[in-house]
Design an enzyme around this catalytic site. Structure first.
Site, PDB file in Angstrom:
ATOM      1  N   LYS B 183      -2.817 -12.972 -34.540  1.00  0.00           N
ATOM      2  CA  LYS B 183      -3.302 -12.214 -33.398  1.00  0.00           C
ATOM      3  C   LYS B 183      -4.610 -12.907 -33.044  1.00  0.00           C
ATOM      4  O   LYS B 183      -5.622 -12.755 -33.712  1.00  0.00           O
ATOM      5  CB  LYS B 183      -3.530 -10.754 -33.796  1.00  0.00           C
ATOM      6  CG  LYS B 183      -3.425  -9.750 -32.649  1.00  0.00           C
ATOM      7  CD  LYS B 183      -4.538  -9.865 -31.632  1.00  0.00           C
ATOM      8  CE  LYS B 183      -5.794  -9.171 -32.078  1.00  0.00           C
ATOM      9  NZ  LYS B 183      -6.958  -9.424 -31.196  1.00  0.00           N
ATOM     10  N   SER B 241     -14.941  -6.045 -38.268  1.00  0.00           N
ATOM     11  CA  SER B 241     -15.757  -4.845 -38.451  1.00  0.00           C
ATOM     12  C   SER B 241     -15.078  -3.818 -39.350  1.00  0.00           C
ATOM     13  O   SER B 241     -13.856  -3.830 -39.529  1.00  0.00           O
ATOM     14  CB  SER B 241     -16.017  -4.195 -37.097  1.00  0.00           C
ATOM     15  OG  SER B 241     -14.808  -3.638 -36.599  1.00  0.00           O
ATOM     16  N   GLY B 244     -12.589  -1.735 -37.217  1.00  0.00           N
ATOM     17  CA  GLY B 244     -11.334  -2.441 -36.946  1.00  0.00           C
ATOM     18  C   GLY B 244     -10.468  -2.550 -38.184  1.00  0.00           C
ATOM     19  O   GLY B 244      -9.270  -2.263 -38.154  1.00  0.00           O
ATOM     20  N   GLY B 245     -11.072  -2.956 -39.280  1.00  0.00           N
ATOM     21  CA  GLY B 245     -10.328  -3.139 -40.520  1.00  0.00           C
ATOM     22  C   GLY B 245      -9.737  -1.833 -41.018  1.00  0.00           C
ATOM     23  O   GLY B 245      -8.580  -1.769 -41.433  1.00  0.00           O
ATOM     24  N   GLU B 264     -11.492  -8.001 -44.742  1.00  0.00           N
ATOM     25  CA  GLU B 264     -12.846  -8.356 -45.199  1.00  0.00           C
ATOM     26  C   GLU B 264     -13.770  -7.859 -44.097  1.00  0.00           C
ATOM     27  O   GLU B 264     -13.658  -8.290 -42.955  1.00  0.00           O
ATOM     28  CB  GLU B 264     -12.922  -9.867 -45.405  1.00  0.00           C
ATOM     29  CG  GLU B 264     -14.167 -10.317 -46.112  1.00  0.00           C
ATOM     30  CD  GLU B 264     -15.234 -10.759 -45.144  1.00  0.00           C
ATOM     31  OE1 GLU B 264     -16.052  -9.898 -44.755  1.00  0.00           O
ATOM     32  OE2 GLU B 264     -15.252 -11.942 -44.786  1.00  0.00           O
ATOM     33  N   CYS B 301     -20.959 -12.855 -42.484  1.00  0.00           N
ATOM     34  CA  CYS B 301     -20.702 -11.600 -43.222  1.00  0.00           C
ATOM     35  C   CYS B 301     -21.566 -11.509 -44.466  1.00  0.00           C
ATOM     36  O   CYS B 301     -21.695 -10.437 -45.046  1.00  0.00           O
ATOM     37  CB  CYS B 301     -19.220 -11.481 -43.579  1.00  0.00           C
ATOM     38  SG  CYS B 301     -18.478 -13.014 -44.101  1.00  0.00           S
ATOM     39  N   GLU B 392     -24.867  -1.812 -41.444  1.00  0.00           N
ATOM     40  CA  GLU B 392     -25.063  -3.195 -41.037  1.00  0.00           C
ATOM     41  C   GLU B 392     -25.469  -3.270 -39.562  1.00  0.00           C
ATOM     42  O   GLU B 392     -24.888  -2.597 -38.708  1.00  0.00           O
ATOM     43  CB  GLU B 392     -23.744  -3.963 -41.244  1.00  0.00           C
ATOM     44  CG  GLU B 392     -23.870  -5.452 -40.967  1.00  0.00           C
ATOM     45  CD  GLU B 392     -22.550  -6.203 -41.163  1.00  0.00           C
ATOM     46  OE1 GLU B 392     -21.504  -5.549 -41.361  1.00  0.00           O
ATOM     47  OE2 GLU B 392     -22.584  -7.444 -41.102  1.00  0.00           O
TER      48      GLU B 392
END
Lengths: 527, 527
Positions: B183, B241, B244-245, B264, B301, B392
């Site tokens: 994707k 993010s 999203g994850g 991750e 990250c 974060e």
């Protein structure tokens, strides 16, 4: 020696108000002990102790963990007759099975003791620094496996010893360095408490921190749910039904911090019987499979519940012979009235499906809680169209699907759910000629068996027990054998860490003398 | 060479109606290509091809997979200037970074090629039969790792090459034998298409099955959601993010057949600075950390977003010096207007919290899409009480927490969420004296760093990139290094299988000459 109380760490505790008893299915009476369900306060206490214990236990040497595991094995053996009698009274299983399963449990504990004493299981990996590398220096990196933290283990109805209190999940978690809280299985709470007392004795004798183990009684779903949702719990082991395992998986996935759940659940363990084999060895196969289907009253997760053959006279002969053989076998007792109840209900549901025919079913009266073993047959097309027939009937039941041809047989395999095992009965030339069947089956299972039976799960490093969903919730792990320790650990890297403060497994001198990957070379040498 | 179309297997396809463009944040203009979002029909086609390709590709020899991986590396290099220019135009990152990241990407592909060519990664394990064992014979059991099936990889905004189209997740999945559907990340769809074209060229040159790779364009969440929910998909890799994850993780967990998601996600990468070190090396540390916080405009990250020290004159001096150093650094461009927008919003939210003070912030005007690096300070007690400050702020931002004492510092560590890394800056005697800090930090992270910076993720076997949630969704796996292949594989056992029909890795003669565990002994010998 059975108090009916919970072990909250080393302390016997009974703060709850709900009680329950276990059942002797052979005598069809309740056993004489009353078990006190864990209260929510006790759940918190057990998790709190486990969290604290986790620090010291997680960093403990393999030698000390091995002492603990071996001491558990010793204390279980010391329970002697009392354990065996309690086991039989709570399961309806014969003494021979109890002794055999105790042997398996002891064997697992000692195998994990040997594993952690040797120590290489931590997969230590060292990449040394290259300070003058350009454009940037390479740091020193060292990696090993460390425990996840407190693990909840759910006792299994069908393995009161080998997959419950001190069973494979618990032994693997202890070996990893994870404190364990067992959600005792209500059907064998007395057996559970006895084994729990052995673990607590062993923990005290080998100076384990209080909280390394707790045993919580529970007859409903509340205690288990509360444990899985508790923020102090870091992983879950479960053996049981798809419904139960999936519910726990969902709870764990919905947590603010999701945690891994390894649930070993249902399987019909398809057996593919190819034409030459059935025509050459149909009679032997019928005897063997009559035995496998009824072994332990069909209460094994690897029970062969689905036989797939190609229509032929030989297959018809096999079905006839299997039917004759299976009704020769003495009916036996199931674990609990609820289990036999579920067996009857699921069997009736299967039998009520269009196109299903009964090939064999015990007709005479049987003792209360004894199961009538049953073999049914169905056409391939009917089976393909009706997924109700794909579902497990937990007990001594198997369905023989008579496929039109190999193409239909493959189509059926492709439409099956994930399974623990898949078996192919074939002459070697048939297996070779039909490798596409192997490939199709391989996509669905964790273990492929040639010319054997799926029952009998050997405990050894090369065993994979766990398969694509719903056989288990994560096919990347096994529930049996030393590699099952990987469910409870995670890797951690140390970058440029001072040698003297590294865990022993990663020190230059290799004081544990373990096998390590050093700059891409597997070696036991020091640096 | 950029068409704006999707690769559905080897075919360029644009059946959708929705289009979008990428953005040049340096020039603050849209790039001149239009990308056609994948239609649901194309998603089905890509998954269908991947399923079919999975059979041949999953059983392919390591040598052939290595050829494919090396060919991808070659084809990426052959894209030359066009790739570098497109990368820069879609990210605002400098050419040096583009070239460096391409090198890392190539290195990863070649490392996986070497891994699968050598072959021992399948963890072959053999336990030979003991036919005369009592009470039951021991069967022959052999186990190895096999691919899970089609994997979906989500491109990462901040690593257009190394963690996107042919990045670490894709390389690991190909090495495992899993077809990959990418994707594509909408911010660098052109870079993605170029790399996709390189993969397709390599696939054709090395005779891979059509469908081993597809690249789907998408600017919203629909394509990704449809892929994760698709029954043909067996695992998911994601870098991005927490929101999203977690959304993908939830979708995967809610499927009828749940599948593993390795996401991750976020991390503030806490850095503990102990008193002696800061008083001895405060000035050097300030320079080093000013560089680490601003590296890549803070878009790594592993960016150090949280520094924890004990109140002292030396710490105050360090903060002053860090502030001076960080504003000396030239502000730089962020990846996209949306990224700088999110940075400003999250920074403003942090700055609006009670008790937070700005120690340094670029004051002068900066170019559009350039970030103003910022350092803030806060008291330990305030930080403990306000978890908004734990979040974060993706970009060149860091908060220095001034703790009252070591006890408060430990309390803060215990209250942090899971992290990718944790760093301790200390003299060796301090590290030794405060091993409880190491233990507390170890519980929270995947990698511990001593006297260094968390930025710079070395690609080597001993690297662990992934930590307790929310750093990643499964701390048992790494996203970087050869062991990341384990995310995409599962073990399978063969019981009593004929030698000639076993996979080569498990045959008696060991034709692949790999290292295997044979009856508990690691060896390259044949049986």
């Amino acid at each position: 020696m059975i108090t009916g109380k919970n072990y909250i760490g080393n302390t016997l505790s009974s703060k709850g108000s709900k009680t329950y008893t276990t059942y002797n299915p052979q005598l069809n009476i309740e056993n004489g002990f009353s078990f006190v369900e864990a209260a929510s306060e006790e759940i918190d206490e057990a998790v709190g102790l486990a969290r604290t214990a986790s620090i010291g236990f997680g960093a403990m040497s393999g030698v000390k963990k091995a002492d603990f595991l071996n001491a558990i094995a010793d204390e279980i053996l010391a329970l002697d007759e009392l354990l065996i009698k309690t086991y039989c009274s709570e399961t309806g299983l014969p003494e021979g099975r109890a002794i055999g399963e105790r042997g398996r449990t002891i064997g697992q504990l000692r195998a994990f003791a040997a594993l952690v004493k040797e120590g290489s299981w931590v997969e230590a990996s060292i990449d040394t620094a290259i300070p003058d590398r350009t454009p940037v220096p390479k740091p020193d990196l060292r990696k090993m496996l460390i425990p996840l933290g407190p693990v909840v283990v759910f006792g299994a109805s069908n393995f009161p010893l080998a997959y419950s209190t001190a069973g494979g999940d618990t032994a693997a978690a202890f070996a990893a360095g994870c404190p364990v809280i067992v959600k005792s299985h209500p059907m064998h709470a007395g057996t559970g408490e006895l084994v729990a007392s052995a673990i607590i004795k062993a923990a005290k004798k080998t100076n384990m921190p209080n909280g390394v183990f707790s045993n919580l009684n529970s007859s409903g779903i509340e205690v288990g749910s509360a444990l899985v949702k508790h923020p102090g719990i870091k992983a879950v082991g479960f053996t049981g039904s798809i419904g139960g395992g999936r519910a726990l998986f969902n709870l764990a996935a919905q947590r603010e911090e999701p945690i891994p759940v390894f649930a070993e659940m249902g399987s019909v363990n398809p057996v593919v019987i190819l034409p030459e084999a059935v025509s050459k060895r149909g009679e032997d196969l019928a005897k063997t499979y009559a035995g496998s289907i009824t072994l332990g009253t069909g209460q094994f997760c690897t029970n062969p519940g689905l036989l797939l053959g190609i229509k032929s006279d030989a297959l018809t002969g096999f079905i006839t012979r299997l039917s004759e053989e299976i009704i020769k076998i003495e009916p036996s007792c199931m674990l609990h009235p609820n289990i036999i109840g579920a067996y009857e209900t699921k069997k009736e549901k299967a039998l009520s499906q269009n196109g299903l025919q009964v090939a064999a079913e015990i007709q005479q009266n049987v003792q209360t809680n004894y199961a009538r073993q049953t073999v049914t047959t169905v056409e391939g097309k009917t089976f393909l169209q009706n997924t109700t027939l794909h579902q497990e009937v937990f007990g001594p039941y198997s369905i023989v699907v008579q496929c039109e041809d190999i193409a239909q047989l493959k189509e059926i395999i492709k439409n099956l759910e994930g399974q623990l095992t898949g078996t192919i009965i074939a002459e070697e030339n048939e297996l070779e000629a039909h490798q596409d069947i192997t490939i199709a089956l391989q996509n669905k299972v964790g273990r492929l068996i040639y010319n054997g039976v799926p029952t009998g799960v050997e405990v050894c490093p090369s065993m994979q027990h766990g398969g694509p969903y719903p056989a288990s919730t994560d096919s990347r792990f096994t529930a049996v054998g030393i590699h099952s320790i990987k469910r409870w650990v995670r890797p951690i890297s140390y970058q440029d860490w001072p040698d003297s403060l590294l865990p022993d497994a990663l020190k230059n001198s290799n004081p544990l003398k373990i096998s390590r990957l050093v700059n891409n070379e597997q070696t036991k040498n020091s640096l």
